[in-house]
Design a protein around this motif. Structure first.
Motif, PDB file in Angstrom:
ATOM      1  N   ASP A  86       0.830  -1.208   0.000  1.00  0.00           N
ATOM      2  CA  ASP A  86       0.000   0.000   0.000  1.00  0.00           C
ATOM      3  C   ASP A  86       0.866   1.260   0.000  1.00  0.00           C
ATOM      4  N   ALA A  87       1.921   1.255   0.817  1.00  0.00           N
ATOM      5  CA  ALA A  87       2.793   2.442   0.908  1.00  0.00           C
ATOM      6  C   ALA A  87       3.463   2.734  -0.434  1.00  0.00           C
ATOM      7  N   LEU A  88       3.932   1.686  -1.109  1.00  0.00           N
ATOM      8  CA  LEU A  88       4.615   1.864  -2.397  1.00  0.00           C
ATOM      9  C   LEU A  88       3.683   2.418  -3.460  1.00  0.00           C
ATOM     10  N   ALA A  94       1.085  15.815   1.113  1.00  0.00           N
ATOM     11  CA  ALA A  94       0.300  16.396   2.217  1.00  0.00           C
ATOM     12  C   ALA A  94      -0.589  17.486   1.632  1.00  0.00           C
ATOM     13  N   PRO A  95      -1.763  17.707   2.163  1.00  0.00           N
ATOM     14  CA  PRO A  95      -2.377  17.097   3.330  1.00  0.00           C
ATOM     15  C   PRO A  95      -3.346  15.964   2.954  1.00  0.00           C
ATOM     16  N   ALA A  96      -3.042  15.230   1.902  1.00  0.00           N
ATOM     17  CA  ALA A  96      -3.954  14.156   1.488  1.00  0.00           C
ATOM     18  C   ALA A  96      -4.090  13.108   2.595  1.00  0.00           C
ATOM     19  N   THR A  97      -5.255  12.520   2.693  1.00  0.00           N
ATOM     20  CA  THR A  97      -5.503  11.470   3.692  1.00  0.00           C
ATOM     21  C   THR A  97      -4.679  10.235   3.351  1.00  0.00           C
ATOM     22  N   GLU A  98      -4.032   9.687   4.355  1.00  0.00           N
ATOM     23  CA  GLU A  98      -3.205   8.500   4.152  1.00  0.00           C
ATOM     24  C   GLU A  98      -4.066   7.238   4.133  1.00  0.00           C
ATOM     25  N   ASN A  99      -3.603   6.284   3.366  1.00  0.00           N
ATOM     26  CA  ASN A  99      -4.247   4.963   3.337  1.00  0.00           C
ATOM     27  C   ASN A  99      -3.794   4.124   4.516  1.00  0.00           C
ATOM     28  N   THR A 100      -4.560   3.091   4.788  1.00  0.00           N
ATOM     29  CA  THR A 100      -4.036   2.010   5.618  1.00  0.00           C
ATOM     30  C   THR A 100      -4.653   0.696   5.143  1.00  0.00           C
ATOM     31  N   VAL A 101      -4.392  -0.352   5.869  1.00  0.00           N
ATOM     32  CA  VAL A 101      -4.739  -1.709   5.422  1.00  0.00           C
ATOM     33  C   VAL A 101      -6.262  -1.872   5.231  1.00  0.00           C
ATOM     34  N   LEU A 102      -6.652  -2.566   4.169  1.00  0.00           N
ATOM     35  CA  LEU A 102      -8.085  -2.799   3.904  1.00  0.00           C
ATOM     36  C   LEU A 102      -8.660  -3.817   4.885  1.00  0.00           C
ATOM     37  N   GLY A 103      -7.930  -4.888   5.138  1.00  0.00           N
ATOM     38  CA  GLY A 103      -8.441  -5.946   6.009  1.00  0.00           C
ATOM     39  C   GLY A 103      -9.424  -6.836   5.271  1.00  0.00           C
ATOM     40  N   PRO A 104      -9.802  -7.947   5.901  1.00  0.00           N
ATOM     41  CA  PRO A 104     -10.634  -8.936   5.210  1.00  0.00           C
ATOM     42  C   PRO A 104     -12.134  -8.750   5.421  1.00  0.00           C
ATOM     43  N   PHE A 105     -12.560  -7.694   6.102  1.00  0.00           N
ATOM     44  CA  PHE A 105     -13.975  -7.620   6.477  1.00  0.00           C
ATOM     45  C   PHE A 105     -14.780  -6.594   5.699  1.00  0.00           C
ATOM     46  N   HIS A 106     -14.209  -6.040   4.625  1.00  0.00           N
ATOM     47  CA  HIS A 106     -15.024  -5.139   3.797  1.00  0.00           C
ATOM     48  C   HIS A 106     -16.017  -5.979   2.999  1.00  0.00           C
TER      49      HIS A 106
END
Ligand code: BEZ
Ligand code: FE
Length: 279
Positions: A86-88, A94-106
């Motif tokens: 995801d980071a790559l 900035a100041p865009a919202t950062e992503n993080t992990v999607l996870g398996p529950f979407h």
């Protein structure tokens, strides 16, 4: 030259077999994978017994997978691979919202709801007003942004983990912003929970002296025509697991103070603005 397999030239011998018509990207990725895999085995001087354990581990990882359980995603998440990929692929100014992990529950296609609705169908948990705006990088409101939100219930479980026990679509919903880019809806203050740890990934964590807990968070996926999709969470400030998230998802910019609701409609209020970058 005959390319019989040898210890020293092992990776080169394998990679020399790749056929001419192979997709170039596939050839690059596989050649690097083989190089690193062989180098890893040489670095740790892997024993036959250890390789048997690894094969058994991967076999069980596949066998426990079902429509409701994706152990390979858990493995990727707990090894930091999901966050690295995801980071790559989502470097944002900035100041865009950062992503993080999607996870398996979407779950795709959650119910569309109106601003001010509640996503909590269970009626339990500590009520929370979620509100904020969606902006572009210049600070203009983004109209027509689709905010897809999901969280665990008061006991730390997603609805899909407890079918029949929780109402369908509990703590899930989608909201569309209007001209002012604003959103507000009600849900619950999420609680920290352990990722599923009754399978091979849980055994791995235990063997490594790691806990399976995630700090309390609410998932958001925000999309709008012409903008990069944001896949992120807000985290509850003060949570004891912020610094040891089992899947490395925490970023400082995503930690939110859950304060007593100043509007008096709910117990808590979480303010968070999303900033989108052009696609
Ligand atoms: C989640 O936040 O839903 C999650 C993320 C990674 C692994 C397990 C759960
Ligand atoms: Fe989660």
């Amino acid at each position: 030259m005959t390319d019989y397999f040898t210890e020293t030239g092992s990776a080169e011998t394998v990679n020399a077999r790749v056929g001419e018509g192979t997709d170039p990207r596939l050839a690059t990725v596989m050649a690097a994978l083989v190089r690193h895999l062989h180098a890893f085995i040489k670095e740790v001087q892997l024993t036959g017994d250890e390789w048997d354990v690894a094969i058994e581990f991967l076999t069980r990882t596949g066998q426990i997978c079902s429509n409701e359980r994706q152990e390979f995603i858990l493995l990727s998440d707990t090894l930091g691979v999901s966050m690295l990929v995801d980071a790559l692929n989502n470097r944002r100014p900035a100041p865009a919202t950062e992503n993080t992990v999607l996870g398996p529950f979407h779950v795709a296609d959650a119910p569309m709801r109106s601003m001010g609705d509640t996503i909590s169908q269970g009626g339990k948990g500590e009520p929370c007003l979620y509100r904020g705006r969606v902006f572009d990088l210049a600070g203009n409101p983004v109209a027509g942004a689709l905010i897809d939100v999901w969280s665990d219930n008061e006991d730390g479980f997603y609805d899909v983990q407890q079918p029949g026990l929780q109402p369908k679509w509990n703590n899930r919903g989608r909201f569309l912003t209007g001209a002012d880019g604003a959103y507000h809806f009600f849900g619950i203050r999420p609680v920290s929970y352990p990722i599923p740890h009754d399978g091979p990934v849980g055994m791995m964590l235990q063997a490594l002296g790691r806990h399976p807990w995630r700090p309390a968070h609410t998932h958001f996926m925000v999309s709008a025509p012409g903008y990069e999709r944001i896949v992120t969470h807000t985290f509850v400030a003060g949570d004891r697991y912020l610094e040891s998230d089992a899947v490395f998802g925490v970023k400082a910019s995503l930690i939110v103070d859950f304060v007593p609701d100043p509007t008096g409609q709910a117990q808590w209020c979480a303010d968070f603005d999303f900033v989108m970058v052009p696609a």
